[in-house]
Design an enzyme around this catalytic site. Structure first.
Site, PDB file in Angstrom:
ATOM      1  N   GLY A 354       0.960  -1.008   0.044  1.00 18.52           N
ATOM      2  CA  GLY A 354       0.423  -0.218   0.193  1.00 18.52           C
ATOM      3  C   GLY A 354       1.131   1.196  -0.160  1.00 18.52           C
ATOM      4  O   GLY A 354       0.782   1.790   0.974  1.00 18.52           O
ATOM      5  N   THR A 355       1.382   2.070  -0.785  1.00 19.09           N
ATOM      6  CA  THR A 355       2.730   2.746  -0.693  1.00 19.09           C
ATOM      7  C   THR A 355       2.241   3.382  -1.732  1.00 19.09           C
ATOM      8  O   THR A 355       2.082   3.367  -3.226  1.00 19.09           O
ATOM      9  CB  THR A 355       3.737   1.617  -1.000  1.00 19.09           C
ATOM     10  OG1 THR A 355       4.203   0.768  -0.251  1.00 19.09           O
ATOM     11  CG2 THR A 355       5.490   2.642  -0.936  1.00 19.09           C
ATOM     12  N   VAL A 356       3.269   4.454  -1.885  1.00 19.37           N
ATOM     13  CA  VAL A 356       3.632   5.898  -3.372  1.00 19.37           C
ATOM     14  C   VAL A 356       4.720   6.137  -3.308  1.00 19.37           C
ATOM     15  O   VAL A 356       5.608   6.124  -2.511  1.00 19.37           O
ATOM     16  CB  VAL A 356       2.588   7.006  -2.986  1.00 19.37           C
ATOM     17  CG1 VAL A 356       0.949   7.358  -2.897  1.00 19.37           C
ATOM     18  CG2 VAL A 356       2.943   7.678  -1.254  1.00 19.37           C
TER      19      VAL A 356
END
Length: 536
Positions: A354-356
């Site tokens: 879940g990371t940008v």
């Protein structure tokens, strides 16, 4: 590189974007535009990266937040610098303390897996060392979006709603109420086109900007985190926050067919991608859409992960060094295990001794590869009331087995999934790249590098190409667009191939390459999300 920019078999609705003065590539158009606005105001690529990252905590909270961690690779004045913005476990936590609360493994949600957030410190440190504009100006676009609101984009709304449906069944105790107050104000998740805003988030960002993050670690915000943690039996304290500083580190690399591929050293898992590439360079790859090409890619990645999961942890606690894991000798011993059929991976023994995600570039040659995350989407499910600070659950990756390399210890950093990548050739910057998404990240890095170097795909084509993801044992997921005849042939080699109909697990990437002769920038963005390249 001499890419065929017009004729390639992986075309999507997007094409590679070209520009000269500056470029920002990330998973949300509003954040990309915010970074570009900072460039146009006289900021450099570092300022743009901070602005984009801060904006993403507002416009993509399903993947990251103020209470997460961050890593960066910064190219400036002919040198590459690495910043490790991950935080350690609280000093009061221990294996025994967690087990006394009734857990036999680290829980996924709640206050127990919360580690010290590194995101605000990373922004402040990048700004201090390399930025041109004050942090108050750089964070203003994020503050404006939090204060005035923005409409949700389609992929963002999908993940937001999925999290809400999951959390409303799981999060029934008091410590989770602030999450619903912040992200489901009307008793439901906001939908596509709905305007969401958070005054608490805006106030927090303004406080971070005005104090260069001091308020978060040694001021009012630290006190609020400490108070909430104490009220609900957490371990993190204001003392843990006060002791934290991001760490400048020396990036690690392997040379892959003339290109240097760079990653942040452990505790990050970028070394997994480098170990896989170090094995792959021993093979001659004649074509991309080949059973043998995919077979070797999958097998090397399996072996690299086996070693990464065994050895990677806080670098001060590792029993082997990065140099040992990336040695030619170790790569050869691991490569020798690969045969004609799928193997079940086991870790090897290195030689003793879940990371940008976002990428930015400016017209002066500065380039940044930046990644930040709360882990598993919204993170721990813990939001500090009235602040918009969603705390990460990165401590979930710790082991409660005291003999494990990544065993939980007070003040220790855990194995970390988020990794920025960077490519150079002959000591010149080619550019930043990254693929976010948990354990898909090193697999995405390796696939993007091979698509670029081995198969001469331009940035957008390198991202659009169908991906595979090794899961465990011999299980491999492939996207629906993956060639069916190759999937069938891999199955005959013993791979347990499954077609994944939901493409969300295959990562979301960005690329910016720079032509060293002309300075022209070429950018690609992820077709699997609401990605955008903003350029001028």
């Amino acid at each position: 590189m001499n890419f065929d920019y017009l004729n390639h078999p992986y075309a999507s609705q997007r094409t590679t974007t070209f520009a000269k003065n500056g470029m920002v590539a990330t998973s949300q158009p509003l954040a990309a535009q915010a970074g570009l606005d900072i460039l146009k105001k006289g900021g450099n690529a570092i300022d743009a990266a901070i602005a984009t990252a801060a904006c993403l905590t507002v416009v993509e909270p399903t993947s990251n937040g103020i209470g997460g961690d961050a890593f960066a690779l910064v190219w400036t004045k002919g040198e590459l610098h690495g910043l490790n913005g991950s935080g350690p476990a609280p000093k009061s936590i221990s294996i025994d303390a967690v087990k006394e609360k009734g857990h036999e493994s680290m829980p996924t949600f709640g206050l127990i897996p919360v580690t010290v957030p590194g995101v605000p410190g990373a922004w402040a440190e990048l700004s201090r060392r390399f930025g041109k504009l004050p942090l108050t100006e750089v964070l203003q676009p994020a503050i404006d979006y939090a204060e005035m609101g923005y409409p949700l984009s389609p992929v963002l709304a999908k993940y937001w709603n999925a999290a809400y449906e999951k959390f409303k069944e799981m999060f029934t105790t008091d410590e989770y109420k602030p999450w619903f107050d912040t992200f489901a104000k009307e008793g439901k998740a906001p939908q596509v086109g709905d305007v969401w805003k958070s005054q608490g988030h805006a106030d927090t960002l303004r406080s971070i900007a005005e104090t260069n993050a001091e308020s978060f670690y040694r001021g009012e915000l630290a006190n609020k985190i400490d108070q909430f943690s104490k009220e609900h039996g957490g371990f993190i304290s204001k003392e843990d926050l006060a002791d934290y500083k991001p760490e400048w580190v020396q990036p690690i690399k392997v040379n892959y067919r003339g290109y240097d591929v760079w990653e942040i050293p452990p505790n990050g898992q970028g070394i997994v991608a480098l170990m896989a590439l170090n094995m792959m360079k021993g093979y001659e790859l004649t074509e991309k859409e080949s059973v043998e090409t995919y077979h070797k890619q999958i097998e090397t990645m399996k072996l690299a992960f086996a070693d990464g999961k065994k050895y990677v942890t806080d670098p001060e606690k590792m029993s082997v060094s990065s140099e040992q894991l990336l040695s030619e000798e170790f790569a050869q011993t691991r490569r020798n295990l690969i045969g004609d059929v799928a193997l079940t991976p086991e870790p090897g023994t290195p030689p003793s001794g879940g990371t940008v995600y976002l990428a930015t570039a400016d017209g002066e040659g500065n380039m940044v590869s930046f990644i930040q995350s709360n882990y598993m989407g919204f993170g721990s499910g813990i939001v500090i009331p009235g602040t918009g600070i969603g705390l990460q659950n990165r401590g979930h990756d710790f082991s409660l087995d005291p003999t494990h390399e990544n065993a939980l210890e007070p003040g220790k950093k855990t194995y970390h999934t988020i990794i920025p990548g960077f490519l150079t050739k002959d000591n010149e910057a080619v550019g930043p790249f990254g693929v976010m998404g948990g354990y898909m990240q090193p697999q995405g890095h390796a696939q993007v590098v091979m698509n670029t170097v081995d198969f001469n795909l331009n940035p957008q084509a390198a991202l659009d190409a169908a991906r595979w993801q090794w899961m465990e044992g011999k299980k491999v997921l492939v996207e629906p667009s993956f060639p069916a005849h190759i999937a069938q042939a891999l199955a005959r080699k013993g791979h347990q191939i499954q077609v994944a109909l939901d493409g969300g697990g295959f990562g979301r990437g960005q690329i910016i390459w720079r032509d060293p002769k002309t300075g022209v920038l070429a950018g690609g963005t992820e077709s699997r999300t609401d990605g955008a390249v903003a350029a001028w």
